[in-house]
Design a protein around this motif. Structure first.
Motif, PDB file in Angstrom:
ATOM      1  N   SER A 311       0.703  -1.132  -0.026  1.00  0.00           N
ATOM      2  CA  SER A 311      -0.121  -0.005  -0.025  1.00  0.00           C
ATOM      3  C   SER A 311       0.687   1.314   0.028  1.00  0.00           C
ATOM      4  O   SER A 311       0.719   2.281  -0.523  1.00  0.00           O
ATOM      5  N   ALA A 312       2.031   1.281   0.575  1.00  0.00           N
ATOM      6  CA  ALA A 312       2.922   2.455   0.766  1.00  0.00           C
ATOM      7  C   ALA A 312       3.438   2.631  -0.876  1.00  0.00           C
ATOM      8  O   ALA A 312       3.446   3.901  -1.117  1.00  0.00           O
ATOM      9  N   GLU A 352      -4.265   6.207   2.212  1.00  0.00           N
ATOM     10  CA  GLU A 352      -3.668   5.131   2.686  1.00  0.00           C
ATOM     11  C   GLU A 352      -4.714   4.024   2.794  1.00  0.00           C
ATOM     12  O   GLU A 352      -4.555   2.951   2.258  1.00  0.00           O
ATOM     13  N   GLN A 356      -4.853   0.582   0.391  1.00  0.00           N
ATOM     14  CA  GLN A 356      -4.799  -0.828   1.299  1.00  0.00           C
ATOM     15  C   GLN A 356      -5.868  -1.497   0.301  1.00  0.00           C
ATOM     16  O   GLN A 356      -5.742  -2.791   0.017  1.00  0.00           O
ATOM     17  N   GLU A 457       4.611  -6.355   3.572  1.00  0.00           N
ATOM     18  CA  GLU A 457       3.626  -4.960   3.580  1.00  0.00           C
ATOM     19  C   GLU A 457       4.156  -4.183   4.472  1.00  0.00           C
ATOM     20  O   GLU A 457       4.127  -2.826   4.420  1.00  0.00           O
ATOM     21  N   TYR A 460       7.713  -2.470   3.681  1.00  0.00           N
ATOM     22  CA  TYR A 460       7.475  -1.493   2.537  1.00  0.00           C
ATOM     23  C   TYR A 460       6.868  -0.016   3.191  1.00  0.00           C
ATOM     24  O   TYR A 460       7.302   0.947   2.625  1.00  0.00           O
ATOM     25  N   GLN A 461       6.411  -0.125   4.548  1.00  0.00           N
ATOM     26  CA  GLN A 461       5.974   1.149   5.029  1.00  0.00           C
ATOM     27  C   GLN A 461       7.122   1.951   5.681  1.00  0.00           C
ATOM     28  O   GLN A 461       6.974   3.061   6.091  1.00  0.00           O
ATOM     29  N   ARG A 508       4.657  -3.461  15.001  1.00  0.00           N
ATOM     30  CA  ARG A 508       3.274  -3.498  13.973  1.00  0.00           C
ATOM     31  C   ARG A 508       2.691  -4.813  13.645  1.00  0.00           C
ATOM     32  O   ARG A 508       1.602  -5.150  13.187  1.00  0.00           O
TER      33      ARG A 508
END
Length: 550
Positions: A311-312, A352, A356, A457, A460-461, A508
């Motif tokens: 998503s980033a 964001e 997603q 995921e 990548y953030q 996270r």
């Protein structure tokens, strides 16, 4: 149920039946848009009238050197006009196109030429050296035609004839031959062959026609579209966009090298409206300078495929003026088979949250009959709860004929009337599919299933991460544990360590999901930009003191 007596007389005839083939698209475009730019490659420009003539010359020239219907013609070339022309001229002669991955080694190229029984090889001079090695391993050498591109002057020519001289032998008035039966083979594309010899995926005219129609529809291509070729044409026939852009009368912008500066320059110079890109290409664009100013209000529509883009990455592309549509597919389904369709209210979501949602693989495209998720034990559909894991399967007219000379693999792929993808997914309540992992990429640690995509995921953030891939590392206590391989931005190399990234993930994710090991490396990739996890699995088996470990 038998047809009634009156219906039995209503047989197909020339007035009501024409075999479906994407060859019809070029004839149509040449008739409606004869003077529109069809192809641009550096200083070279061809109108649709010229592209049609060149394709017909190619079909005629192939016929004159003995190519018969059903024969295979191979092409080893990057995104140049000659490869695009081959998508029309080769099947236009009744032959079958074999587009070869330009990043393969000589041994595999030789296997493809031998396995496909290619009668002709059209080779770009940039790849003459590797082609010469492959040809030396063959018992029977095909006729070799050189592509002598002005952009490449420091490589040898190995063919019997130059491509332009070869075209001169052809008749520009010869029509492109439609197949007698739309089930007739149009192309053979070879899979990557990471666990053995590559498999030859056989495609037919009907599927190519329908998948191109789907591509034009979902990508909203039109005669005003300008399509930049960053996706390799040799990969799933460019996801059928080799035919879809022509169907729409759009312009093909060829690009020999996929580099961020060249992409940005082409967008600015040609007013590019559409392109396709693997997640790795999007990362390249995100982390590169944009030296050329675009025209005002010039968004670029991008279809991305392969692994779910984080998503980033999607958010960063949207912020730079690229409108992303996430598609999913495989060589066996002509490229894209599902896509994450826009829904009302999506634009009102925060960036964001929208990104997603867009990382899902979505629903079947308009020309695919069905896509669903089946329980791997029972073979029954999983509940649409967004949590129950099963295998993504598809079926319809845009699924391959089968694997060339490989009946066992064909039967396995089509078990129970579905094309089995090997991807593990969930089905959301809204009917959208979301892939969680390849079946072999699920990490089982202490009896718990861990999705490598979920960890990727989160990685990548991190602002310093360019690329990330996670695989299972053997562990004496847990059986397996996650091992992350990460490429960092240059400015993050001095202040980001593997331990920092492990802590980032632990903050996270559930702690058992966080990677226990992180290696900072350049990730190995295929020619289409997909990360080669089979290589990373080998790296993960090395002792921790191995040079790749950070």
């Amino acid at each position: 149920m038998m047809p009634s007596a009156c219906e039995a007389e209503l047989a197909p005839n020339q007035a009501n039946y024409v075999p479906l083939s994407p060859l019809s698209f070029l004839k149509r475009a040449a008739h409606i848009y004869p003077d529109r730019d069809a192809v641009v490659h550096g200083e070279r420009r061809y109108t649709y009238r010229q592209l049609h003539q060149r394709a017909r010359r190619l079909a005629s020239a192939l016929e004159r050197v003995g190519v018969q219907p059903g024969d295979r013609v191979a092409v080893l070339a990057p995104n140049v006009p000659e490869l695009l022309e081959a998508h029309y001229g080769v099947p236009g002669a009744g032959a079958v196109l074999v587009s070869i991955n330009i990043r393969l080694e000589a041994k595999t190229i030789a296997f493809i030429l031998r396995h496909s029984a290619a009668k002709v090889l059209i080779c770009d001079r940039e790849f003459s050296a590797i082609a010469r090695q492959a040809l030396a391993a063959l018992e029977t050498r095909p006729l070799v035609i050189d592509i002598d591109d002005v952009q490449v002057r420091d490589a040898e020519l190995i063919g019997e004839l130059d491509y332009e001289a070869f075209l001169d032998q052809g008749d520009p008035m010869r029509s492109l031959s439609l197949p007698e039966n739309e089930w007739q083979s149009i192309a053979i594309n070879y899979t990557s062959g990471t666990t053995g010899d590559p498999k030859g995926v056989v495609l037919h005219h009907r599927g190519a026609y329908l998948n191109a129609c789907a591509g034009a529809l979902i990508f909203q291509l039109s005669s005003r579209s300008v399509y930049l070729w960053t996706l390799p044409m040799f990969h799933c026939n460019g996801w059928s966009h080799t035919w879809a852009v022509t169907l729409s009368g759009g312009t093909h912008i060829c690009l020999r090298k996929v580099q961020a500066d060249l992409i940005h320059a082409a967008i600015a110079k040609h007013g590019v409206t559409h392109m396709s890109a693997a997640p790795v290409v999007m990362s390249m664009l995100i982390h590169a300078e944009e030296p050329c100013e675009r025209r005002a209000n010039q968004p670029v529509a991008v279809i991305t495929g392969g692994a779910a883009p984080p998503s980033a990455v999607i958010a960063a592309m949207e912020a730079r003026g690229f409108n992303i549509t996430h598609a999913y597919g495989m060589t066996e389904s002509y490229g894209p088979s599902t896509l994450c369709l826009w829904q009302p209210g999506l634009d009102e979501l925060p960036l964001e949250a929208r990104a997603q949602f867009m990382s899902r693989q979505g629903v079947a495209h308009p020309m695919l009959e069905d896509a669903t998720v089946l329980d791997t034990d029972t073979g029954q559909p999983v509940p649409a709860d967004g949590a129950s894991l099963g295998e993504l399967v598809v079926r319809g007219n845009t699924v391959m004929k089968g694997y060339l000379n490989n009946p066992e693999e064909t039967r396995a792929a089509f078990a129970d009337g579905w094309l089995h993808t090997g991807d593990l997914a969930v089905l959301h309540p809204d009917g959208y599919v979301e892939i969680k992992d390849r079946s072999k990429d699920i990490i089982i640690s202490g009896g718990e299933n861990i999705s490598s995509l979920e960890i990727e995921e989160v990685l990548y953030q991190h602002p310093g991460v360019i690329e990330a891939a996670v695989v299972a590392r053997p562990d004496s206590r847990w059986g397996e544990t996650p091992h992350a391989f990460v490429t960092l931005r240059a400015d993050a190399l001095t202040n980001t360590s593997g331990d920092d990234l492990i802590l980032w993930c632990r903050e996270r994710l559930a702690h058992f999901k966080a990677p226990r090991h992180v290696s900072l490396v350049e990730l190995p990739k295929t020619a289409t930009g997909k990360i080669q996890k089979f290589v990373l699995r080998e790296w993960a088996r090395r002792p921790l003191e191995a040079p790749t470990e950070t």
